[in-house]
Motif scaffolding. Structure first.
Motif, short mmCIF file in Angstrom:
data_model
loop_
_atom_site.label_atom_id
_atom_site.label_comp_id
_atom_site.label_asym_id
_atom_site.label_seq_id
_atom_site.Cartn_x
_atom_site.Cartn_y
_atom_site.Cartn_z
N SER A 68 0.68 -1.06 0.01
CA SER A 68 0.08 0.06 -0.13
C SER A 68 0.86 1.36 0.11
CB SER A 68 -0.83 -0.02 1.21
OG SER A 68 -0.20 0.11 2.40
N THR A 69 0.61 2.27 -0.39
CA THR A 69 1.06 3.66 -0.48
C THR A 69 1.59 4.14 1.09
OG1 THR A 69 -0.24 4.20 -2.51
CG2 THR A 69 1.19 5.74 -1.55
N ALA A 70 0.58 3.58 1.91
CA ALA A 70 1.01 4.22 3.28
C ALA A 70 2.23 3.67 3.78
CB ALA A 70 -0.15 4.11 4.10
N ALA A 71 2.26 1.91 3.48
CA ALA A 71 3.40 1.12 3.98
C ALA A 71 4.80 1.78 3.30
CB ALA A 71 2.98 -0.11 3.75
N ALA A 72 4.46 1.99 1.90
CA ALA A 72 5.58 2.46 1.04
C ALA A 72 6.38 3.75 1.79
CB ALA A 72 5.29 2.50 -0.16
N LEU A 73 5.36 4.66 2.07
CA LEU A 73 5.95 5.92 2.47
C LEU A 73 6.44 5.75 3.90
CD1 LEU A 73 2.82 8.29 1.71
CD2 LEU A 73 5.28 8.50 0.87
N ARG A 74 5.85 4.86 4.64
CA ARG A 74 6.84 4.46 6.10
C ARG A 74 8.09 3.89 5.69
NH1 ARG A 74 6.64 0.06 8.43
NH2 ARG A 74 4.83 -0.79 7.30
N ILE A 75 7.99 2.81 4.89
CA ILE A 75 9.50 2.38 4.82
C ILE A 75 10.39 3.80 4.37
CG2 ILE A 75 10.74 0.98 3.27
CD1 ILE A 75 8.26 -0.85 3.23
N ALA A 76 9.90 4.59 3.46
CA ALA A 76 10.76 5.43 2.73
C ALA A 76 11.21 6.46 4.11
CB ALA A 76 10.03 6.31 1.81
N GLY A 77 10.06 6.71 5.04
CA GLY A 77 10.47 7.56 6.18
C GLY A 77 11.29 6.85 7.16
#
Length: 179
Positions: free
Chosen positions: A24-33
């Motif tokens: 999910s986009t939210a999970a991908a953003l969390r990993i990037a952060g």
């Protein structure tokens, strides 16, 4: 990039080019952060869109630098022009031809123009012979790219170099001995 990505799911590629799968986009953003990187959409037309973890500022800097290098390495040939008259003396011809030779050795194309005035237009054959003489003198270093053409009161031809230009020699560095 980051919060501007509208897709619900993305295929994620990490900073070492390993595929992490569809997230999910939210999970991908969390990993990037967590990694301190940006989530950048590299293939928005794919289904699901492909996103990559990278430092966006560094990525932009490297792409700009790569484009500058490509422009620098691009070979641009300029067209130089040498003008002659049909009644040119032999010494003047030699002097003008030295200029043509210099331009060709630098890798430039040369447009050799014969300018006619008044009644000289009747004797265009003299101009053609002069251009043939230039082409013959330059046959070792250049080829005739465009054969002699009459355009108005001017007769011209274009010479192109046979090879790449020689790099300009740099000044030798003095070496001190016994110091």
């Amino acid at each position: 990039m980051n919060d501007q990505i509208r897709a619900q799911e993305v295929r994620l590629i990490d900073d070492q080019n390993n595929q992490l799968g569809v997230l999910s986009t939210a999970a991908a953003l969390r990993i990037a952060g967590e990694k301190g990187l940006d989530l950048v959409e590299v293939a928005p037309q794919a289904s699901p869109p492909v996103c990559k973890l990278l430092d966006y500022g560094r990525y932009k800097f490297e792409t700009i630098k790569r484009e500058k290098d490509q422009r620098r390495k691009q070979n641009t040939t300029k067209l130089k022009e040498m003008k002659l008259r049909p009644k040119v003396a032999d010494h003047d011809f030699q002097t003008k031809f030295k200029g043509v030779r210099q331009f060709i050795e630098q890798g430039e194309k040369v447009k050799v123009t014969i300018m006619f005035r008044g009644r000289e237009m009747v004797h265009q054959d003299i101009g053609r012979r002069l251009l043939d003489r230039v082409a013959d003198a330059a046959k070792e270093i250049a080829t005739v790219e465009r054969a002699p053409i009459m355009e108005g009161r001017n007769l011209f031809m274009i010479l192109a170099p046979n090879h790449r230009p020689h790099p300009q020699p740099s000044a030798p560095v003095p070496v001190k001995e016994g110091v």
